[in-house]
Motif scaffolding. Structure first.
Motif, PDB file in Angstrom:
ATOM      1  N   UNK A 121       2.338  -5.980  19.746  1.00  0.00           N
ATOM      2  CA  UNK A 121       0.994  -5.999  20.326  1.00  0.00           C
ATOM      3  C   UNK A 121       0.255  -7.239  19.843  1.00  0.00           C
ATOM      4  N   UNK A 122      -0.682  -7.746  20.636  1.00  0.00           N
ATOM      5  CA  UNK A 122      -1.463  -8.910  20.201  1.00  0.00           C
ATOM      6  C   UNK A 122      -2.256  -8.590  18.928  1.00  0.00           C
ATOM      7  N   UNK A 123      -2.499  -9.599  18.131  1.00  0.00           N
ATOM      8  CA  UNK A 123      -3.325  -9.437  16.933  1.00  0.00           C
ATOM      9  C   UNK A 123      -4.729  -9.018  17.353  1.00  0.00           C
ATOM     10  N   UNK A 182      -1.317  -6.040   6.357  1.00  0.00           N
ATOM     11  CA  UNK A 182      -0.710  -4.801   6.851  1.00  0.00           C
ATOM     12  C   UNK A 182      -0.994  -4.584   8.318  1.00  0.00           C
ATOM     13  N   UNK A 183      -2.195  -4.934   8.738  1.00  0.00           N
ATOM     14  CA  UNK A 183      -2.568  -4.814  10.150  1.00  0.00           C
ATOM     15  C   UNK A 183      -1.818  -5.839  10.988  1.00  0.00           C
ATOM     16  N   UNK A 184      -1.717  -7.058  10.480  1.00  0.00           N
ATOM     17  CA  UNK A 184      -0.979  -8.102  11.209  1.00  0.00           C
ATOM     18  C   UNK A 184       0.482  -7.703  11.387  1.00  0.00           C
ATOM     19  N   UNK A 185       1.078  -7.123  10.352  1.00  0.00           N
ATOM     20  CA  UNK A 185       2.470  -6.684  10.445  1.00  0.00           C
ATOM     21  C   UNK A 185       2.610  -5.510  11.404  1.00  0.00           C
ATOM     22  N   UNK A 186       1.674  -4.596  11.366  1.00  0.00           N
ATOM     23  CA  UNK A 186       1.703  -3.454  12.284  1.00  0.00           C
ATOM     24  C   UNK A 186       1.656  -3.940  13.730  1.00  0.00           C
ATOM     25  N   UNK A 187       0.797  -4.919  14.020  1.00  0.00           N
ATOM     26  CA  UNK A 187       0.732  -5.485  15.369  1.00  0.00           C
ATOM     27  C   UNK A 187       2.066  -6.119  15.763  1.00  0.00           C
TER      28      UNK A 187
END
Length: 197
Positions: free
Chosen positions: A162-164, A152-157
């Motif tokens: 924005x960079x991972x 979910x965080x990777x997709x949000x980035x």
């Protein structure tokens, strides 16, 4: 004149608290009592009232959360294996402090496989492709995707261009962010599905 149709959104929801059991495969962990209670409160919340399509990872904790939401909405759950968490099978269960160190490295070095884990860049591509497919199918109401914190965080980035970076991670299990459909423009970042009691 008829009222304009409401715009549909995507809600990316992470499973809440689980029963941590080192003797059980991580993908088979179940929701804890707290996790079930928080998901039940979310299912009855205003944020969930327009959901008419639910997709879930195939991991038990995500499926349990999706089933709670589906029961309240009286709809079925669809599953997609590509909504799963980053593949950590190379290490299996890690004690909390060690897990946090490896997770930090996973986000900090997205093009490297950390101790055999799926690379962050690959997990990001996988979850992005899955959610794009789901979004393209269309829905009359909101679409809920029940999955996991790291992806979910990777997709949000990705959607924020924005960079991972782990600074974008959820504060703890059981959060959601939302985006417009079908273009996946982020409306808000991580919000708790329900407060802890």
């Amino acid at each position: 004149m008829s009222e304009p149709a409401l715009m549909a959104n995507l809600l990316f929801i992470t499973h809440p608290e689980v029963i941590v059991d080192p003797t059980v495969a991580v993908e088979d962990w179940r929701l804890s009592t707290t996790g079930r209670e928080r998901m039940t409160r979310f299912a009855a919340s205003v944020a969930a009232q327009n959901i008419d399509t639910i997709w879930s990872s195939m991991e038990k904790k995500a499926l349990e959360a999706a089933t709670i939401l589906a029961a309240k909405r009286r709809i079925d759950v669809k599953t997609d294996p590509t909504l799963g968490e980053n593949d950590r099978s190379a290490t299996g269960f890690l004690p909390p402090e060690e897990f946090e160190r490896v997770a930090d490295a996973f986000f900090a070095q997205p093009t490297r496989s950390i101790r055999g884990w799926e690379r962050a860049i690959d997990a990001q591509h996988r979850i992005h492709a899955a959610v794009q497919r789901i979004s393209a199918e269309g829905a009359s109401g909101d679409i809920a995707v029940i999955a996991h914190g790291a992806v979910g965080t990777l997709l949000l980035c990705k959607l924020r261009d924005e960079p991972i970076d782990r600074t974008h991670d959820q504060p703890f299990q059981g959060h959601f962010w939302s985006a417009t459909l079908p273009d996946l423009r982020i409306l808000h970042g991580w919000m708790p599905i329900a407060e802890k009691t």
